[in-house]
Design a protein around this motif. Structure first.
Motif, PDB file in Angstrom:
ATOM      1  N   ALA A 139       6.151  -4.447 -12.015  1.00 52.50           N
ATOM      2  CA  ALA A 139       6.443  -3.931 -10.667  1.00 52.50           C
ATOM      3  C   ALA A 139       5.243  -4.171  -9.755  1.00 52.50           C
ATOM      4  CB  ALA A 139       6.784  -2.439 -10.736  1.00 52.50           C
ATOM      5  N   GLY A 140       4.027  -3.982 -10.291  1.00 57.05           N
ATOM      6  CA  GLY A 140       2.809  -4.210  -9.517  1.00 57.05           C
ATOM      7  C   GLY A 140       2.688  -5.662  -9.095  1.00 57.05           C
ATOM      8  N   CYS A 141       3.020  -6.553 -10.006  1.00 58.43           N
ATOM      9  CA  CYS A 141       2.949  -7.987  -9.720  1.00 58.43           C
ATOM     10  C   CYS A 141       3.926  -8.343  -8.593  1.00 58.43           C
ATOM     11  CB  CYS A 141       3.281  -8.748 -11.006  1.00 58.43           C
ATOM     12  SG  CYS A 141       2.892 -10.486 -10.907  1.00 58.43           S
ATOM     13  N   MET A 142       5.141  -7.809  -8.670  1.00 56.34           N
ATOM     14  CA  MET A 142       6.144  -8.106  -7.640  1.00 56.34           C
ATOM     15  C   MET A 142       5.703  -7.567  -6.278  1.00 56.34           C
ATOM     16  SD  MET A 142       9.640  -7.423  -9.835  1.00 56.34           S
ATOM     17  CE  MET A 142      10.830  -7.950  -8.608  1.00 56.34           C
ATOM     18  N   ARG A 143       5.144  -6.365  -6.274  1.00 58.76           N
ATOM     19  CA  ARG A 143       4.718  -5.766  -4.997  1.00 58.76           C
ATOM     20  C   ARG A 143       3.481  -6.467  -4.431  1.00 58.76           C
ATOM     21  NH1 ARG A 143       6.570  -0.895  -2.727  1.00 58.76           N
ATOM     22  NH2 ARG A 143       8.573  -0.432  -3.663  1.00 58.76           N
ATOM     23  N   LEU A 144       2.520  -6.772  -5.290  1.00 57.56           N
ATOM     24  CA  LEU A 144       1.321  -7.462  -4.798  1.00 57.56           C
ATOM     25  C   LEU A 144       1.685  -8.854  -4.277  1.00 57.56           C
ATOM     26  CD1 LEU A 144      -1.274  -6.389  -7.540  1.00 57.56           C
ATOM     27  CD2 LEU A 144      -1.361  -5.766  -5.110  1.00 57.56           C
ATOM     28  N   ALA A 145       2.615  -9.518  -5.004  1.00 60.44           N
ATOM     29  CA  ALA A 145       3.045 -10.853  -4.565  1.00 60.44           C
ATOM     30  C   ALA A 145       3.726 -10.778  -3.200  1.00 60.44           C
ATOM     31  CB  ALA A 145       3.990 -11.462  -5.602  1.00 60.44           C
ATOM     32  N   ALA A 146       4.342  -9.624  -2.912  1.00 62.23           N
ATOM     33  CA  ALA A 146       5.006  -9.438  -1.610  1.00 62.23           C
ATOM     34  C   ALA A 146       4.024  -8.944  -0.548  1.00 62.23           C
ATOM     35  CB  ALA A 146       6.171  -8.462  -1.770  1.00 62.23           C
ATOM     36  N   GLY A 147       2.740  -8.886  -0.896  1.00 60.48           N
ATOM     37  CA  GLY A 147       1.709  -8.535   0.083  1.00 60.48           C
ATOM     38  C   GLY A 147       1.415  -7.047   0.212  1.00 60.48           C
ATOM     39  N   MET A 148       1.961  -6.243  -0.686  1.00 62.91           N
ATOM     40  CA  MET A 148       1.713  -4.794  -0.577  1.00 62.91           C
ATOM     41  C   MET A 148       0.425  -4.409  -1.294  1.00 62.91           C
ATOM     42  SD  MET A 148       5.523  -3.651  -1.507  1.00 62.91           S
ATOM     43  CE  MET A 148       6.792  -4.852  -1.204  1.00 62.91           C
ATOM     44  N   ARG A 149      -0.225  -3.358  -0.817  1.00 69.96           N
ATOM     45  CA  ARG A 149      -1.497  -2.882  -1.367  1.00 69.96           C
ATOM     46  C   ARG A 149      -1.561  -1.376  -1.223  1.00 69.96           C
ATOM     47  NH1 ARG A 149      -1.420  -7.498  -2.186  1.00 69.96           N
ATOM     48  NH2 ARG A 149      -2.852  -9.178  -1.706  1.00 69.96           N
ATOM     49  N   SER A 150      -2.267  -0.681  -2.121  1.00 71.30           N
ATOM     50  CA  SER A 150      -2.551   0.739  -1.903  1.00 71.30           C
ATOM     51  C   SER A 150      -3.989   0.921  -1.447  1.00 71.30           C
ATOM     52  CB  SER A 150      -2.327   1.553  -3.178  1.00 71.30           C
ATOM     53  OG  SER A 150      -0.971   1.532  -3.520  1.00 71.30           O
ATOM     54  N   GLY A 151      -4.834  -0.079  -1.666  1.00 67.90           N
ATOM     55  CA  GLY A 151      -6.222   0.001  -1.242  1.00 67.90           C
ATOM     56  C   GLY A 151      -6.946   1.174  -1.858  1.00 67.90           C
ATOM     57  N   LEU A 152      -7.843   1.765  -1.105  1.00 67.37           N
ATOM     58  CA  LEU A 152      -8.613   2.891  -1.635  1.00 67.37           C
ATOM     59  C   LEU A 152      -7.895   4.214  -1.398  1.00 67.37           C
ATOM     60  CD1 LEU A 152     -12.251   1.835  -0.718  1.00 67.37           C
ATOM     61  CD2 LEU A 152     -11.163   1.841  -2.957  1.00 67.37           C
ATOM     62  N   ASN A 153      -6.737   4.151  -0.750  1.00 69.60           N
ATOM     63  CA  ASN A 153      -5.952   5.366  -0.545  1.00 69.60           C
ATOM     64  C   ASN A 153      -5.182   5.680  -1.824  1.00 69.60           C
ATOM     65  OD1 ASN A 153      -6.776   5.439   2.120  1.00 69.60           O
ATOM     66  ND2 ASN A 153      -5.067   4.112   2.743  1.00 69.60           N
ATOM     67  N   MET A 154      -5.946   6.023  -2.822  1.00 72.61           N
ATOM     68  CA  MET A 154      -5.357   6.318  -4.121  1.00 72.61           C
ATOM     69  C   MET A 154      -4.241   7.355  -3.973  1.00 72.61           C
ATOM     70  SD  MET A 154      -7.465   8.123  -7.102  1.00 72.61           S
ATOM     71  CE  MET A 154      -7.005   9.821  -6.972  1.00 72.61           C
ATOM     72  N   SER A 155      -3.072   7.039  -4.530  1.00 73.09           N
ATOM     73  CA  SER A 155      -1.997   8.017  -4.362  1.00 73.09           C
ATOM     74  C   SER A 155      -1.530   8.532  -5.720  1.00 73.09           C
ATOM     75  CB  SER A 155      -0.842   7.407  -3.577  1.00 73.09           C
ATOM     76  OG  SER A 155      -0.015   6.671  -4.425  1.00 73.09           O
ATOM     77  N   ALA A 156      -1.273   9.824  -5.791  1.00 75.34           N
ATOM     78  CA  ALA A 156      -0.685  10.434  -6.987  1.00 75.34           C
ATOM     79  C   ALA A 156       0.191  11.576  -6.509  1.00 75.34           C
ATOM     80  CB  ALA A 156      -1.774  10.950  -7.918  1.00 75.34           C
ATOM     81  N   ARG A 157       1.483  11.509  -6.861  1.00 71.90           N
ATOM     82  CA  ARG A 157       2.422  12.528  -6.390  1.00 71.90           C
ATOM     83  C   ARG A 157       3.262  13.033  -7.557  1.00 71.90           C
ATOM     84  NH1 ARG A 157       5.497  10.287  -1.140  1.00 71.90           N
ATOM     85  NH2 ARG A 157       4.223   8.431  -0.922  1.00 71.90           N
ATOM     86  N   ALA A 158       3.219  14.330  -7.770  1.00 70.94           N
ATOM     87  CA  ALA A 158       4.004  14.922  -8.861  1.00 70.94           C
ATOM     88  C   ALA A 158       5.495  14.748  -8.570  1.00 70.94           C
ATOM     89  CB  ALA A 158       3.666  16.397  -9.006  1.00 70.94           C
ATOM     90  N   ASN A 159       5.882  14.952  -7.315  1.00 65.10           N
ATOM     91  CA  ASN A 159       7.275  14.785  -6.902  1.00 65.10           C
ATOM     92  C   ASN A 159       7.354  13.647  -5.901  1.00 65.10           C
ATOM     93  OD1 ASN A 159       8.324  17.142  -8.314  1.00 65.10           O
ATOM     94  ND2 ASN A 159       7.044  18.269  -6.871  1.00 65.10           N
ATOM     95  N   TRP A 160       8.321  12.772  -6.111  1.00 66.56           N
ATOM     96  CA  TRP A 160       8.415  11.606  -5.243  1.00 66.56           C
ATOM     97  C   TRP A 160       9.829  11.037  -5.388  1.00 66.56           C
ATOM     98  CZ3 TRP A 160       4.957   6.617  -6.103  1.00 66.56           C
ATOM     99  CH2 TRP A 160       5.045   5.799  -4.964  1.00 66.56           C
ATOM    100  N   GLU A 161      10.596  11.080  -4.317  1.00 64.75           N
ATOM    101  CA  GLU A 161      11.980  10.602  -4.362  1.00 64.75           C
ATOM    102  C   GLU A 161      12.013   9.079  -4.422  1.00 64.75           C
ATOM    103  OE1 GLU A 161      14.877  12.247  -4.515  1.00 64.75           O
ATOM    104  OE2 GLU A 161      13.697  14.089  -4.741  1.00 64.75           O
ATOM    105  N   LEU A 162      12.773   8.549  -5.343  1.00 62.24           N
ATOM    106  CA  LEU A 162      12.878   7.089  -5.456  1.00 62.24           C
ATOM    107  C   LEU A 162      13.481   6.470  -4.187  1.00 62.24           C
ATOM    108  CD1 LEU A 162      12.673   4.500  -7.228  1.00 62.24           C
ATOM    109  CD2 LEU A 162      14.967   5.018  -8.046  1.00 62.24           C
ATOM    110  N   GLY A 163      14.458   7.174  -3.623  1.00 56.08           N
ATOM    111  CA  GLY A 163      15.133   6.641  -2.442  1.00 56.08           C
ATOM    112  C   GLY A 163      14.234   6.524  -1.222  1.00 56.08           C
ATOM    113  N   ALA A 164      13.054   7.160  -1.284  1.00 58.36           N
ATOM    114  CA  ALA A 164      12.174   7.200  -0.095  1.00 58.36           C
ATOM    115  C   ALA A 164      10.985   6.260  -0.198  1.00 58.36           C
ATOM    116  CB  ALA A 164      11.670   8.627   0.092  1.00 58.36           C
ATOM    117  N   ILE A 165      10.931   5.383  -1.223  1.00 53.63           N
ATOM    118  CA  ILE A 165       9.664   4.656  -1.406  1.00 53.63           C
ATOM    119  C   ILE A 165       9.511   3.444  -0.493  1.00 53.63           C
ATOM    120  CG2 ILE A 165       9.385   5.438  -3.769  1.00 53.63           C
ATOM    121  CD1 ILE A 165       9.984   2.671  -4.764  1.00 53.63           C
ATOM    122  N   GLY A 166      10.593   2.745  -0.213  1.00 54.16           N
ATOM    123  CA  GLY A 166      10.515   1.585   0.683  1.00 54.16           C
ATOM    124  C   GLY A 166       9.660   0.457   0.120  1.00 54.16           C
ATOM    125  N   VAL A 167       9.297  -0.468   1.019  1.00 51.73           N
ATOM    126  CA  VAL A 167       8.501  -1.618   0.587  1.00 51.73           C
ATOM    127  C   VAL A 167       7.164  -1.630   1.307  1.00 51.73           C
ATOM    128  CG1 VAL A 167      10.286  -3.173  -0.197  1.00 51.73           C
ATOM    129  CG2 VAL A 167       9.858  -2.980   2.230  1.00 51.73           C
TER     130      VAL A 167
END
Ligand code: KG4
Ligand code: ZN
Length: 336
Positions: free
Chosen positions: A308-336
């Motif tokens: 999944a990381g490879c597909m997202r990075l290949a599409a130009g997405m990044r999280s950078g230094l904004n490290m994210s960790a969420r106990a609750n996270w709706e799949l329908g809300a993640i987007g690209v």
């Protein structure tokens, strides 16, 4: 593009290296199940501490097995949620720091996106779009998948997840945690039809599920019975048939409703043999196709996060230094 993937959302520390041309190069997993068994379930603080202990050695092993060094890795993917927050923070902090030190991008991945892309690790991967049945210890969802990050929830459980129902019923049957696979093995020796449990929510329209009543039905069936005889296996069989039948019928309805020709199964309960057989029959009937990850990639693993990381990075997405960790996270809300 070559990506190191890290999964630490619950009680498995898992690491993998995936390359978009050469495929999966290595994967390593350490399961904490034996440690948590004494408590009958996952103890979050113990899980976090064990991830700290296991992660670095596993990363070293996975890199060595993939004949990869920091120079050949193009990015680091980690599970950003949902899951146990302490456990997630271990992986997220580690991956973000590693990315910074190596000068490579880091990307946070939704755990369920990892699960539903896992069949893409197989030799005959499904193309988009497809219908996905996510059946894990924490989730039961039918998802309309049109592209990477485009996920529409068509139905989900109103109470217990399918895996949770398996685990709770397994506990009633005296099986150690997590009992899903052990219950399925016990059911192999059970007689069909001895116990016919309810098929929850099949009598009404819609694609939602409800499994909490089933474990109560199993509890009632077991009450005042001699648990040394064949009854345990018969109850296991009746329970498994009820869950499988319910999941299969909802999948059939969702395929008809959406017109999808591809059904993807993901999550730990996807390892269930009877479910696989039943769904194979359903798609045959509808002239559709079903895709399963291999058994070890149904349950939590690092390979699905690296992919999944490879597909997202290949599409130009990044999280950078904004490290994210969420106990609750709706799949329908993640987007690209
Ligand atoms: O996807 P997963 O590894 O963890 C979560 O993200 O929740 O799924 C674990 C779940 C557990 O509830 C486990 O009992 C169940 O998958 N499971 C099974 C089988 N193998 C694992 N349930 C039924 N039959 C199996 N063969
Ligand atoms: Zn999972």
């Amino acid at each position: 593009m070559r990506v190191l993937g890290i999964e630490s959302s619950c009680d498995e520390t898992a690491v993998a290296v995936y390359d978009d041309i050469d495929g999966l190069l290595s994967h390593r997993l350490y399961s904490q199940v034996a440690m948590h068994r004494a408590y009958g379930g996952v103890v979050p603080e113990l899980a976090s501490r064990d991830h700290v202990r296991r992660l670095l050695p596993l990363v070293r092993e996975a890199l060595a097995a993939a004949h990869s060094s920091r120079e050949s890795i193009d990015g680091v993917a980690y599970t950003a949620g949902p899951g146990l927050i302490g456990a997630l923070l271990v992986g997220a902090g580690f991956a973000t720091a590693l990315g910074l030190a190596w000068g490579k991008p880091a990307i946070g991945i939704h755990h369920l996106e990892g699960h539903l892309l896992a069949p893409l690790l197989e030799p005959k991967p499904p193309g988009f779009p497809f219908l996905a049945l996510l059946v894990s210890g924490g989730h039961t969802q039918l998802v309309d998948v049109t592209a990477l990050g485009e996920y529409r929830i068509l139905g989900e459980t109103l109470d217990d997840a399918a895996g949770e129902a398996f685990d709770k019923t397994a506990k009633l049957l005296g099986l150690p945690y997590p009992g899903g696979a052990a219950l399925a093995t016990l059911a192999e020796g059970g007689r069909s039809g001895q116990f016919v449990f309810p098929r929850p929510m099949l009598d009404r329209p819609g694609l939602d599920f409800s499994f909490s009543g089933l474990k109560t039905a199993a509890l009632v069936a077991l009450r005042d019975r001699d648990l040394q005889g064949p009854i345990r296996a018969d109850v296991a069989r009746g329970f498994e048939e009820a869950v499988v039948e319910t999941l299969a019928e909802k999948c059939r309805r969702a395929l008809v409703q959406t017109g999808h020709r591809r059904l993807v199964i993901a999550g730990g309960v996807g390892a269930n043999r009877r479910l696989r057989e039943r769904l194979t029959a359903v798609v045959l009937d509808l002239n559709a196709e079903v895709y399963f990850p291999r058994t070890e990639f149904c349950t939590d693993n690092g390979a699905m996060i690296a992919l999944a990381g490879c597909m997202r990075l290949a599409a130009g997405m990044r999280s950078g230094l904004n490290m994210s960790a969420r106990a609750n996270w709706e799949l329908g809300a993640i987007g690209v």
